[in-house]
Write an enzyme that holds these catalytic residues in place. Structure first.
Site, PDB file in Angstrom:
ATOM      1  N   GLU A 141      -5.256  -0.087  15.593  1.00 36.10           N
ATOM      2  CA  GLU A 141      -5.554  -1.334  15.332  1.00 36.10           C
ATOM      3  C   GLU A 141      -5.104  -2.096  14.984  1.00 36.10           C
ATOM      4  O   GLU A 141      -3.578  -1.981  14.270  1.00 36.10           O
ATOM      5  CB  GLU A 141      -6.628  -0.617  14.029  1.00 36.10           C
ATOM      6  CG  GLU A 141      -7.157  -1.595  13.098  1.00 36.10           C
ATOM      7  CD  GLU A 141      -7.177  -1.066  11.270  1.00 36.10           C
ATOM      8  OE1 GLU A 141      -7.526  -2.032  10.590  1.00 36.10           O
ATOM      9  OE2 GLU A 141      -7.747   0.305  11.931  1.00 36.10           O
ATOM     10  N   SER A 171      -9.524  -4.620  10.917  1.00 37.17           N
ATOM     11  CA  SER A 171     -10.923  -4.536  10.325  1.00 37.17           C
ATOM     12  C   SER A 171     -11.747  -5.449  10.152  1.00 37.17           C
ATOM     13  O   SER A 171     -10.910  -6.240   8.811  1.00 37.17           O
ATOM     14  CB  SER A 171     -10.313  -3.387   9.299  1.00 37.17           C
ATOM     15  OG  SER A 171     -11.697  -2.553   8.710  1.00 37.17           O
ATOM     16  N   ARG A 173       0.941  -1.241   0.382  1.00 37.14           N
ATOM     17  CA  ARG A 173       0.080  -0.194  -0.055  1.00 37.14           C
ATOM     18  C   ARG A 173       0.741   1.528  -0.329  1.00 37.14           C
ATOM     19  O   ARG A 173       1.311   1.532   0.897  1.00 37.14           O
ATOM     20  CB  ARG A 173      -0.732  -0.442   1.189  1.00 37.14           C
ATOM     21  CG  ARG A 173      -1.992  -1.014   1.568  1.00 37.14           C
ATOM     22  CD  ARG A 173      -3.202  -1.348   2.170  1.00 37.14           C
ATOM     23  NE  ARG A 173      -3.897  -2.208   2.827  1.00 37.14           N
ATOM     24  CZ  ARG A 173      -4.597  -2.453   3.188  1.00 37.14           C
ATOM     25  NH1 ARG A 173      -4.666  -1.519   4.976  1.00 37.14           N
ATOM     26  NH2 ARG A 173      -5.430  -3.503   3.863  1.00 37.14           N
ATOM     27  N   ARG A 218       1.786  -5.732  13.185  1.00 34.83           N
ATOM     28  CA  ARG A 218       1.500  -5.496  14.015  1.00 34.83           C
ATOM     29  C   ARG A 218       1.410  -6.291  14.778  1.00 34.83           C
ATOM     30  O   ARG A 218       1.307  -6.379  16.725  1.00 34.83           O
ATOM     31  CB  ARG A 218      -0.191  -4.632  13.605  1.00 34.83           C
ATOM     32  CG  ARG A 218       0.498  -3.633  12.523  1.00 34.83           C
ATOM     33  CD  ARG A 218      -1.424  -2.902  12.178  1.00 34.83           C
ATOM     34  NE  ARG A 218      -0.640  -1.662  11.578  1.00 34.83           N
ATOM     35  CZ  ARG A 218      -1.979  -0.433  11.121  1.00 34.83           C
ATOM     36  NH1 ARG A 218      -2.637  -0.218  12.476  1.00 34.83           N
ATOM     37  NH2 ARG A 218      -1.419   0.395  10.826  1.00 34.83           N
ATOM     38  N   ARG A 268       3.008   0.997  10.140  1.00 31.57           N
ATOM     39  CA  ARG A 268       2.547   2.175   8.627  1.00 31.57           C
ATOM     40  C   ARG A 268       3.466   1.932   7.818  1.00 31.57           C
ATOM     41  O   ARG A 268       3.996   2.484   7.743  1.00 31.57           O
ATOM     42  CB  ARG A 268       1.885   2.703   9.309  1.00 31.57           C
ATOM     43  CG  ARG A 268       0.815   3.384   8.159  1.00 31.57           C
ATOM     44  CD  ARG A 268       0.499   4.416   8.635  1.00 31.57           C
ATOM     45  NE  ARG A 268      -0.757   4.518   9.495  1.00 31.57           N
ATOM     46  CZ  ARG A 268      -1.505   4.536   9.674  1.00 31.57           C
ATOM     47  NH1 ARG A 268      -1.769   3.993   7.855  1.00 31.57           N
ATOM     48  NH2 ARG A 268      -2.315   3.986  10.279  1.00 31.57           N
TER      49      ARG A 268
END
Length: 427
Positions: free
Chosen positions: A348, A351, A261, A389, A276
């Site tokens: 987070e 999701s 991403r 994560r 990230r």
């Protein structure tokens, strides 16, 4: 993609639901094009009817010896008029499709109305964050000290916001992937898939990444291929343009992929460590289900993602996203957030979303019911989990005063019996 028939039938309701997202409902132009399109279809039918009527006059004119030039002139005029209408119809179809592809999903009517993450609703918590009797370190520092993470050389090899697992760190990341896949397949009933790590434009459009988020994804130059931003894309598109028999449902898939991403809109946010990155590993869950079951399936999918954190004995909470924070394609989303000592807050890690028929309509995912009718499926997906994560959460929450990191009990067998990662040379 929303249903144009539903927009046509209930425009005010659609406007109101989209406004809950903070979106200016741009459906007036769409509805105007839809009206023109239906008028053109009516005119086309009238032209065809007149063409049939006129063509039937030709034999009678010939039999009576009448001049048929006028009839041929009229036939030519009708044909040209029909071609112009067809051209305009194609333009309208393309414009309507483009407009629909850029309108987000309507949020579920029962989720909290809000502007952003500050209006999200906490649903539940699991375990209390650990209270340390020493000053805990961030995973980006501790990982380097233990020689299980190397950020500098990853940057040298590629660039900023890339990382590299090393030694027992690479083993721990691989153990997490295997553990998640095993749990999903043996306890969750998911079928494991090893999909392509590149997908085409049609697949990306089917799940809603395109056309809206093209600047956030990595495409291959001079091709229509893209590196997967998540396994959701290939998994959801496995049955695109197919009609599944009802008895085949529900379909559950799980897969590991690296994810890529650009995240152009998140510059400066959480750029240290593993939180990230432009490339990261993730295990994904995807469900294809009948519409009447999709919200029960969302609860069970979220529970499946939570199960991984429970087995890892990590503190987390579940948040229901408000209307202003849900993703473009989602009707309802739960975020699962793991506690990170370095941030002093929850971050987070998964999701879990119900897209209802939004993705299915874009990807043409359908099933045939017992009554013989063909309907769109509902699609769901969730992370199980983001590997980097989860790795960071383990390093931070399982660190010890001497700088070592304990391995969660559930991962010891995947680590070939290793119970602690400690500094080299320490016994």
């Amino acid at each position: 993609m929303l249903d144009i028939k539903q927009i046509r039938k209930e425009p005010e309701k659609i406007r109101e639901l989209l406004s809950r997202r903070g979106e200016e409902a741009k459906i007036d132009a769409l509805l105007a094009m839809d009206v023109e399109r239906r008028e053109i279809l009516s005119q086309t039918e009238q032209i065809k009817a007149e063409q049939n009527k006129v063509s039937k006059q030709i034999p009678a004119y010939k039999k009576e010896g009448k001049d048929i030039a006028e009839i041929f002139g009229r036939m030519k005029s009708l044909a040209e008029e029909g071609k112009e209408l067809d051209r305009r119809l194609r333009e309208l179809d393309e414009s309507i499709k483009e407009s629909l592809l850029n309108i987000p999903n309507t949020p579920n009517e029962h989720i909290a109305i809000g502007k952003d993450e500050n209006d999200n609703v906490e649903i539940r918590k699991h375990l209390q964050p650990r209270i340390f009797d020493f000053a805990p370190k961030a995973h980006w520092d501790l990982g380097v000290e233990l020689d299980i993470l190397d950020f500098e050389r990853a940057v040298k090899i590629t660039g900023s916001r890339f990382s590299m697992f090393k030694g027992l760190g690479a083993k721990l990341a691989r153990a997490l992937i295997q553990f998640m896949l095993d749990t999903n397949t043996t306890e969750g009933g998911y079928t494991e898939i090893s999909p392509p790590f590149m997908v085409n434009r049609k697949a990306m459009t089917g799940t809603g990444q395109l056309p809206k988020f093209e600047f956030d994804i990595f495409g291959l130059r001079d091709t229509e291929y893209f590196l997967v931003p998540t396994a959701e894309v290939p998994l959801t598109n496995i049955y695109a343009d197919e009609i599944l028999p009802e008895e085949m449902l529900p379909v559950y898939f799980t897969a590991y992929t690296p994810c890529f991403r650009a995240e152009a809109g998140s510059a400066g946010r959480d750029t240290r460590g593993l939180i990230r990155n432009h490339q990261f590993d993730k295990v994904e869950l995807v469900k294809l289900v009948k519409p009447e079951h999709s919200y029960d399936e969302l609860e069970s999918l979220t529970a499946d993602a939570e199960k991984i954190l429970q087995k890892l004995q990590l503190p987390y909470r579940v948040i229901e996203l408000c209307t202003g924070d849900i993703g473009f394609s989602s009707a309802k989303t739960y975020d699962i957030e793991v506690f990170m000592p370095s941030y002093g807050r929850y971050v987070e890690i998964s999701s879990c979303s119900n897209f209802e028929a939004f993705q299915a309509r874009r990807a043409n995912l359908r099933y045939r019911g017992a009554d013989g009718k063909v309907n769109f499926l509902h699609t769901l997906n969730g992370s199980s989990l983001a590997v980097g994560r989860a790795f960071a959460a383990i390093v931070e929450n399982y660190q010890q005063a001497d700088g070592s990191v304990r391995i969660p009990d559930v991962l010891i067998s995947y680590m070939n019996g290793i119970t602690v990662i400690e500094k080299e040379g320490k016994s």
